[in-house]
Design a protein around this motif. Sequence first.
Motif, PDB file in Angstrom:
ATOM      1  N   PHE A  13       0.785  -1.347  -0.239  1.00  0.00           N
ATOM      2  CA  PHE A  13       0.399  -0.107   0.496  1.00  0.00           C
ATOM      3  C   PHE A  13       0.956   1.354   0.189  1.00  0.00           C
ATOM      4  N   THR A  14       2.161   1.151   0.670  1.00  0.00           N
ATOM      5  CA  THR A  14       3.158   2.482   0.452  1.00  0.00           C
ATOM      6  C   THR A  14       3.072   3.612  -0.622  1.00  0.00           C
ATOM      7  N   PRO A  15       3.054   1.850  -2.347  1.00  0.00           N
ATOM      8  CA  PRO A  15       2.456   3.333  -3.827  1.00  0.00           C
ATOM      9  C   PRO A  15       1.199   3.891  -3.346  1.00  0.00           C
ATOM     10  N   LEU A  16      -0.019   3.712  -3.046  1.00  0.00           N
ATOM     11  CA  LEU A  16      -0.820   4.362  -2.124  1.00  0.00           C
ATOM     12  C   LEU A  16      -0.822   6.100  -2.075  1.00  0.00           C
ATOM     13  N   MET A  17       0.286   6.200  -0.897  1.00  0.00           N
ATOM     14  CA  MET A  17       0.745   7.322  -0.302  1.00  0.00           C
ATOM     15  C   MET A  17       1.631   8.175  -1.361  1.00  0.00           C
ATOM     16  N   SER A  18       1.528   9.547  -0.701  1.00  0.00           N
ATOM     17  CA  SER A  18       2.859  10.449  -1.090  1.00  0.00           C
ATOM     18  C   SER A  18       3.998  10.287  -1.257  1.00  0.00           C
ATOM     19  N   ALA A  19       4.611  10.451  -2.315  1.00  0.00           N
ATOM     20  CA  ALA A  19       5.916  10.101  -2.890  1.00  0.00           C
ATOM     21  C   ALA A  19       6.940  10.382  -1.839  1.00  0.00           C
ATOM     22  N   ASN A  20       7.041  11.341  -1.274  1.00  0.00           N
ATOM     23  CA  ASN A  20       7.599  12.263  -0.799  1.00  0.00           C
ATOM     24  C   ASN A  20       7.313  12.174   1.516  1.00  0.00           C
ATOM     25  N   ALA A  21       6.963  11.450   1.005  1.00  0.00           N
ATOM     26  CA  ALA A  21       5.959  10.636   3.194  1.00  0.00           C
ATOM     27  C   ALA A  21       7.715  10.187   3.001  1.00  0.00           C
ATOM     28  N   PRO A  22       7.381  10.620   4.760  1.00  0.00           N
ATOM     29  CA  PRO A  22       8.545   9.350   5.425  1.00  0.00           C
ATOM     30  C   PRO A  22       8.671   8.183   5.912  1.00  0.00           C
ATOM     31  N   ILE A  23       9.901   7.336   5.687  1.00  0.00           N
ATOM     32  CA  ILE A  23       9.283   6.453   5.907  1.00  0.00           C
ATOM     33  C   ILE A  23       8.668   5.364   6.914  1.00  0.00           C
ATOM     34  N   TRP A  24       9.595   6.780   8.208  1.00  0.00           N
ATOM     35  CA  TRP A  24       8.379   6.298   9.701  1.00  0.00           C
ATOM     36  C   TRP A  24       6.859   6.501   9.313  1.00  0.00           C
ATOM     37  N   TYR A  25       6.263   7.400   8.855  1.00  0.00           N
ATOM     38  CA  TYR A  25       5.045   7.868   8.338  1.00  0.00           C
ATOM     39  C   TYR A  25       4.187   7.135   7.726  1.00  0.00           C
ATOM     40  N   ASN A  26       4.674   6.217   7.080  1.00  0.00           N
ATOM     41  CA  ASN A  26       4.260   5.307   5.698  1.00  0.00           C
ATOM     42  C   ASN A  26       4.231   4.191   6.279  1.00  0.00           C
ATOM     43  N   VAL A  27       5.189   3.491   7.515  1.00  0.00           N
ATOM     44  CA  VAL A  27       5.265   2.092   8.219  1.00  0.00           C
ATOM     45  C   VAL A  27       4.285   1.889   9.386  1.00  0.00           C
ATOM     46  N   THR A  28       3.874   3.940   9.948  1.00  0.00           N
ATOM     47  CA  THR A  28       3.646   3.720  10.954  1.00  0.00           C
ATOM     48  C   THR A  28       1.781   3.719  10.390  1.00  0.00           C
ATOM     49  N   LEU A  29       0.886   4.090   9.084  1.00  0.00           N
ATOM     50  CA  LEU A  29      -0.451   3.981   8.537  1.00  0.00           C
ATOM     51  C   LEU A  29      -0.507   1.993   8.850  1.00  0.00           C
ATOM     52  N   VAL A  30       0.591   2.044   7.134  1.00  0.00           N
ATOM     53  CA  VAL A  30       0.217   0.382   7.359  1.00  0.00           C
ATOM     54  C   VAL A  30       0.227  -0.743   8.649  1.00  0.00           C
ATOM     55  N   SER A  31       0.950  -0.261   9.457  1.00  0.00           N
ATOM     56  CA  SER A  31       1.457  -1.519  10.546  1.00  0.00           C
ATOM     57  C   SER A  31      -0.138  -0.793  11.392  1.00  0.00           C
ATOM     58  N   LEU A  32      -0.362  -0.072  12.151  1.00  0.00           N
ATOM     59  CA  LEU A  32      -1.631   0.213  12.803  1.00  0.00           C
ATOM     60  C   LEU A  32      -2.899  -0.286  12.358  1.00  0.00           C
TER      61      LEU A  32
END
Length: 981
Positions: free
Chosen positions: A455-474
């Motif tokens: 699902f990270t391709p659905l997120m902003s390309a400039n989003a930091p990795i911690w932000y993507n990991v937080t959203l997907v994991s939770l």
Amino acid sequence: MSVELLGVVLLGLGYLALLFACGMAVERGWVPARITRHPIVYTLALGVYASAWAVYGSIELAAKAGFGYLAYYLGAAGAFLLAPVLLVPIQRITRTYQLSSLADLFAFRYRSRWAGTLVTLISLLAVMPLLGIQVQTLSDAIYLLTGSRYSAAITLLFCGIIASFAVWFGARHSHRHRHDTLLSVIAFESIIKLLALLGLGAIALWWVFDGPHSLQQWLEGPGAAAQAATPQLEAPQWRTLLLLFFAAAFMMPHLFQITFAESLSRHTLLQASWTLPLFLLLMALPIPLIWWAAQSTNETIPVAAYAAFLMTEHWWVGALAFIGGLAAASGTMMMIALALSGMVLNHVVLVARPPEARSDLYGWLLWLRRGLVVAVIAGGWLFAESVGRYHSLTNLGLAAFVGMAQCLPGMLALLYWPGANRKGMVAGLMSGIIIWLWGLWLPLLFDMPMLSLPFTPLMSANAPIWYNVTLVSLAANILLLIIVSLFTRISEGERSAAEACSVDAVIRSKRLPLEAATAGDFPTYLAQALGDEAASREVDRALTALNLTPQERRPYALRRLRDRIQANLSGLMGPSVARDIVDRYLPYRHDDAPVTDDIHFVESRLEAYRSRLTGLARELDGLRRHHRQTLAYLPIGLCVLGDDDELLMWNQALSVLSGISGDSVIGSRRDSLPPPWPNLLGSVLNASQTPLYKQAVSLHGKDYFLTLHKAVLSGHDSRGGSVILVEDHTEMKWLEEELVHAARLASIGQLAAGVAHEIGNPITGISSLAQNLRYDTDDPALLETADQIQQLTQRVTKIVNSLVGFAHGGRQTLPLPASPASLSTISEDALHLIHLGRSGEDVSFTNDCPNDIVVRGDPQRLTQVMVNLLSNAKDACDTQGAVHIEAGKQANHAWWRVTDDGHGIDPSVKHRLFEPFTTTKPAGQGTGLGLSLAYQIINEHQGKIEVASPPPGKPRGTAITLWLPLYQQDDHLPHAQDTDC
């Protein structure tokens, strides 16, 4: 060793020595308890949240995200502002069940030792980067001040000292208790780091910028470009940071322990809900000032986290920053080590190797924990040296906070969703942890590219990795928790624990008997797991807390004792191990009797939480209390028994009647009650028809007659059992006997009237013959005999008239006596008549009545009274007994007393001595009318009778005193007055 390095070492050792001195002052009582236990100390201890991240990491985050650094402080402030609905319920659970860690709480709620082990391992992995930050900042600060390559070794020295402090102040005792000394030390460190940061902020504002105006000019001038170049967080990232720090504020192991395990009371926690945000606000204010001051004096800043060391070239500014960082790091390291050591011991070591029956269980557990404290701090140092130095503080900190946030869904379900189960929690937690480990934790260890997350391709390309990991994991965590919990069954144990953990919950404990018969049997059962000494200490500790004795055998009290022991062992070994020990060695006995809810336990919990109820729940509780009070104060004895014969209620009226306190028997079995209650209650329970009228029982040495009613509780909403009403009909029984006795007297009175009529005619003939005899002879002896016959016939006539008066209800028809009567003469005549009976020669009679005492009365009837009294006195005396007659004057009355040295009057007849037919003589030797007639005659003479048995100053005997009015010359009573006998 260079001078700079030696100075830093001495500075650090001096600060740690001051810290130790502060702890010893508290330990030895030099600081009053009113200070060490003040709520402000608890608030400052919570300031351990402001770790080295607050001193250094916040500056680095401010350099990378501008005012986004405030999320660290606002997230924690938000968690404590929600204390009434979030933190207070957790505190209630942890205090009730002696839970000291997040792993304890998860293991208790989800009824799985593996849940506690999983949370412990997650906490260990998540906290290690945060612990590495503390060590890394300490090492970097030493290097910046000295430039020495020995900074890591000096840091290891400081870590060893901090570990020894943690053991000394936090792991010296085997039993869990509030660490007042440790909290005071942490509070002292919070003051130091706050003053250090405020001091650095003041230096930046007044030393570097020369005041607010100068700062404003720099921000609008040379600093404007630098501020414009600072990245800013997007709104979703800002909210995500707030969530991470919100969860960390009460879920990090060290913060969980201080917030819940070390709190004094609910009031203290609520007070911290506004004082801690104020403390954090003060900590946050200097951060931008320090960063701006460093920017204004340096073109480039290699490591933004240590900007405080670059504001000015003066060494003491760096020393101040070093002390602030040491204060923040040392307190955090001590609390993390203590919290993690307890979690690892309870949920890893003891799960893998359960405690055995050791002779020194407490010492074994204590040394294990001390070793784990040292191991945790050593692990932090190793992590910092091997991993931490290659990463920024921001990356390390966010990795820790995202990992700990994975427990947030399970925590919220624990509090607010009773339907969540262990399968859903484990599934959600495992999915979130795997994503976190893959996205943030493993990159800390290995410098290699990782596969992109789903699902990270659905997120902003400039989003930091911690932000993507937080959203997907939770997201994965929450979805799996909900889906798995909805489609799998929750166990009975989880359902019971869910009710205990839900907000405003009351556990519906089951009413089951234990295998142990008494509280004194508990040490024998527990010794198989804990050893003799530990088992005895734990049982004694629980007995003291509940105010019970080893002889206690009530099932309800034994259940409470079992729960208390389990709660105490939870604080010592964790809830999983404690539950396994208690379930195995203090098992319930599963009989064929139906299992029902423990109503008394539910009532006690409702009473404990009554002040917290609101709205309809409060109204319903008020109605419950009203009905309960109605039954408790019912003027008729009432008790409630369950289907298993366990006593559920015993009201005040029954307590007064039985002499048994309700508190002492509630929860006991019927057969354990004092006699005669087991058989008495059993008879009404087994009776096919009720009520049972006037059952004769002996209570308090007296005879009682009780009527028992029974009502069986049944129906869909009923928990079963029976209600028994106990009425005291003793007085009614006596009244019935008195009524029968009165009827008997009435029939005897009618018989007496007939007998008096039949006797009257012969007596009249005898009297006439005696008078004729006086005219037919001159023999003095015969004349004397005729006079005596005449006197005796007159006496018989008086007796007959008395019987007639008694038969007519005691109403006197004769005129009141008004003749003068000498008490001495009457006494001599009565003695003469007694001697004529040819009985009583073995008893001596003495008459000491003065000749001058003359009363108003009828000599014949008073003689009858004296004869009856002398006859009773003679019969009461033993051989060679003595009867004494005496008299005297007092005011307008004369007293006339007959005293004997006999056996006295039976106490059982004292209260009815003057009733007709009352006698203590054997059958056929007394009518029981003598004293009754005497009382009637004295009453007709307007006198009274007093009885003393024994007389004052004598060990035995009886004294009967008659009071009669003295004769006056002007006495004239022309008309008789009615009087009641």
